[in-house]
Design a protein around this motif. Structure first.
Motif, PDB file in Angstrom:
ATOM      1  N   TRP A  97      41.228  68.083  67.439  1.00  9.34           N
ATOM      2  CA  TRP A  97      41.734  66.806  67.552  1.00  9.34           C
ATOM      3  C   TRP A  97      42.164  65.563  66.869  1.00  9.34           C
ATOM      4  CZ3 TRP A  97      41.702  62.823  71.960  1.00  9.34           C
ATOM      5  CH2 TRP A  97      43.265  62.533  72.393  1.00  9.34           C
ATOM      6  N   ASP A  98      41.780  64.538  67.363  1.00  4.41           N
ATOM      7  CA  ASP A  98      41.705  62.968  66.096  1.00  4.41           C
ATOM      8  C   ASP A  98      40.683  63.415  66.301  1.00  4.41           C
ATOM      9  OD1 ASP A  98      44.479  62.382  67.466  1.00  4.41           O
ATOM     10  OD2 ASP A  98      43.678  61.652  69.221  1.00  4.41           O
ATOM     11  N   TYR A  99      39.233  63.719  65.878  1.00  7.62           N
ATOM     12  CA  TYR A  99      38.216  63.620  65.175  1.00  7.62           C
ATOM     13  C   TYR A  99      38.513  63.965  64.257  1.00  7.62           C
ATOM     14  CZ  TYR A  99      36.321  62.777  70.134  1.00  7.62           C
ATOM     15  OH  TYR A  99      36.310  61.792  71.338  1.00  7.62           O
ATOM     16  N   ARG A 100      38.779  63.680  63.077  1.00  8.28           N
ATOM     17  CA  ARG A 100      39.073  64.341  61.989  1.00  8.28           C
ATOM     18  C   ARG A 100      38.653  63.458  60.985  1.00  8.28           C
ATOM     19  NH1 ARG A 100      43.642  69.155  59.867  1.00  8.28           N
ATOM     20  NH2 ARG A 100      42.892  69.010  57.255  1.00  8.28           N
ATOM     21  N   TYR A 101      39.006  62.096  60.902  1.00  8.64           N
ATOM     22  CA  TYR A 101      39.536  62.088  59.026  1.00  8.64           C
ATOM     23  C   TYR A 101      37.602  61.299  58.894  1.00  8.64           C
ATOM     24  CZ  TYR A 101      43.767  64.684  58.369  1.00  8.64           C
ATOM     25  OH  TYR A 101      44.410  65.892  58.287  1.00  8.64           O
ATOM     26  N   TYR A 102      37.810  60.097  58.103  1.00  6.00           N
ATOM     27  CA  TYR A 102      36.220  59.232  58.335  1.00  6.00           C
ATOM     28  C   TYR A 102      36.721  59.007  56.686  1.00  6.00           C
ATOM     29  CZ  TYR A 102      33.485  63.010  56.587  1.00  6.00           C
ATOM     30  OH  TYR A 102      32.364  64.076  56.123  1.00  6.00           O
ATOM     31  N   TRP A 103      36.228  57.492  56.220  1.00 10.97           N
ATOM     32  CA  TRP A 103      36.075  57.277  54.955  1.00 10.97           C
ATOM     33  C   TRP A 103      34.158  57.142  54.900  1.00 10.97           C
ATOM     34  CZ3 TRP A 103      39.622  56.037  52.544  1.00 10.97           C
ATOM     35  CH2 TRP A 103      40.770  55.883  52.899  1.00 10.97           C
ATOM     36  N   TYR A 104      34.009  58.098  53.560  1.00  9.17           N
ATOM     37  CA  TYR A 104      32.680  57.542  53.358  1.00  9.17           C
ATOM     38  C   TYR A 104      32.649  56.585  52.295  1.00  9.17           C
ATOM     39  CZ  TYR A 104      32.321  61.518  51.250  1.00  9.17           C
ATOM     40  OH  TYR A 104      33.410  62.808  50.202  1.00  9.17           O
ATOM     41  N   VAL A 105      31.091  56.757  51.617  1.00 13.33           N
ATOM     42  CA  VAL A 105      31.050  56.230  50.390  1.00 13.33           C
ATOM     43  C   VAL A 105      30.018  57.489  49.429  1.00 13.33           C
ATOM     44  CG1 VAL A 105      29.199  54.627  48.810  1.00 13.33           C
ATOM     45  CG2 VAL A 105      29.961  53.826  50.591  1.00 13.33           C
ATOM     46  N   PHE A 106      31.215  57.649  48.427  1.00 12.36           N
ATOM     47  CA  PHE A 106      31.015  59.240  47.774  1.00 12.36           C
ATOM     48  C   PHE A 106      29.518  58.875  47.120  1.00 12.36           C
ATOM     49  CE2 PHE A 106      31.118  61.538  43.949  1.00 12.36           C
ATOM     50  CZ  PHE A 106      31.168  62.873  44.876  1.00 12.36           C
ATOM     51  N   ASP A 107      29.033  58.355  46.523  1.00  8.67           N
ATOM     52  CA  ASP A 107      27.476  58.029  46.377  1.00  8.67           C
ATOM     53  C   ASP A 107      26.603  56.838  46.534  1.00  8.67           C
ATOM     54  OD1 ASP A 107      24.813  57.890  44.981  1.00  8.67           O
ATOM     55  OD2 ASP A 107      25.238  58.928  43.131  1.00  8.67           O
ATOM     56  N   PRO A 108      26.257  56.520  48.464  1.00  7.13           N
ATOM     57  CA  PRO A 108      25.726  55.621  48.442  1.00  7.13           C
ATOM     58  C   PRO A 108      24.492  54.552  47.576  1.00  7.13           C
ATOM     59  CG  PRO A 108      24.937  56.443  49.899  1.00  7.13           C
ATOM     60  CD  PRO A 108      26.565  57.363  48.537  1.00  7.13           C
ATOM     61  N   THR A 109      24.003  55.686  46.383  1.00 10.00           N
ATOM     62  CA  THR A 109      23.161  55.677  45.811  1.00 10.00           C
ATOM     63  C   THR A 109      23.640  54.379  44.656  1.00 10.00           C
ATOM     64  OG1 THR A 109      22.431  56.987  44.458  1.00 10.00           O
ATOM     65  CG2 THR A 109      21.355  56.787  46.566  1.00 10.00           C
ATOM     66  N   THR A 110      24.766  54.769  44.125  1.00 10.40           N
ATOM     67  CA  THR A 110      25.450  53.842  42.841  1.00 10.40           C
ATOM     68  C   THR A 110      24.951  52.299  42.529  1.00 10.40           C
ATOM     69  OG1 THR A 110      26.984  54.346  41.178  1.00 10.40           O
ATOM     70  CG2 THR A 110      27.535  53.964  43.626  1.00 10.40           C
ATOM     71  N   LYS A 111      24.593  52.140  41.302  1.00  8.46           N
ATOM     72  CA  LYS A 111      24.046  50.573  41.127  1.00  8.46           C
ATOM     73  C   LYS A 111      25.622  50.064  40.900  1.00  8.46           C
ATOM     74  CE  LYS A 111      19.596  51.799  39.631  1.00  8.46           C
ATOM     75  NZ  LYS A 111      19.507  51.708  40.954  1.00  8.46           N
ATOM     76  N   LYS A 112      26.579  50.896  40.745  1.00 11.64           N
ATOM     77  CA  LYS A 112      27.796  50.373  39.884  1.00 11.64           C
ATOM     78  C   LYS A 112      28.696  49.424  42.004  1.00 11.64           C
ATOM     79  CE  LYS A 112      29.581  54.031  38.300  1.00 11.64           C
ATOM     80  NZ  LYS A 112      31.306  54.743  38.470  1.00 11.64           N
ATOM     81  N   LYS A 113      29.067  48.333  41.586  1.00  9.72           N
ATOM     82  CA  LYS A 113      29.670  47.543  42.330  1.00  9.72           C
ATOM     83  C   LYS A 113      31.054  48.633  43.128  1.00  9.72           C
ATOM     84  CE  LYS A 113      28.955  43.209  40.371  1.00  9.72           C
ATOM     85  NZ  LYS A 113      29.098  41.320  40.121  1.00  9.72           N
TER      86      LYS A 113
END
Length: 182
Positions: A97-113
């Motif tokens: 239903w509406d529980y489908r799309y979300y945002w996330y950080v692809f690699d949270p361990t990256t040192k880039k800004k």
């Protein structure tokens, strides 16, 4: 004729298959696949809660499995029936239903800004996990010791390199979907 494996490899496969961690993982994988394949018109919130419970179990057990050094040289052409797979994907979509799309950080361990925030999709996550597990379960179900060796290797390697990320992201997204719905 089956490949002749060194005795140490045969013992390793049989030892892995005999561990509680592996048998619990196989049981959890079968339960997850059955849960995904079984279409029941349940409430979407209940579906994502049950999904999260399955995923938590699979993630924990996947981390506990031992990695075999190598697969058998024998190749097996195991594929999920595409029509059944598409039907299963529709079951997932219907229950999200509406529980489908979300945002996330692809690699949270990256040192880039610029860490790369990406769009996640529970439909894709649950479907990918299902497909990897189902194919490995089909391979594991063959009577050949080479097939079992390849399946044991596939379960751990596919977890480590492919579906563990889908699993972790889905667990996190479901957590927030459930928190917002309180």
């Amino acid at each position: 004729m089956e490949n002749i494996l060194p005795l140490s490899d045969k013992i390793l496969v049989s030892k892995i298959i005999a561990t509680n961690e592996f048998t619990n993982f196989i049981d959890a994988a079968k339960k997850y696949c059955s849960f995904i394949e079984t279409y029941e018109a349940e409430l979407p919130r209940n579906f994502i809660l049950l999904s999260q419970n399955h995923l938590l179990t699979l993630y924990n057990l996947g981390n506990c499995m031992m990695l075999m050094e190598e697969k058998s040289d024998k190749k097996f052409d195991i594929k999920i029936d595409e029509i059944e797979f598409q039907k299963t994907l529709h079951f997932i979509a219907d229950r999200l239903w509406d529980y489908r799309y979300y945002w996330y950080v692809f690699d949270p361990t990256t040192k880039k800004k610029d860490t790369g925030i990406v769009y996640g999709d529970l439909y894709e996550d649950l479907g990918a996990i299902y497909k990897y597990l189902k194919q490995s379960l089909l391979l594991y179900g063959l009577k050949s010791s080479d097939a079992k060796q390849n399946a044991v290797w596939d379960f751990k390697w596919n977890f480590d390199t492919h579906w563990s990320g889908h699993c972790a992201n889905a667990i996190c997204a479901i957590h927030y979907f459930l928190q917002k719905g309180r």
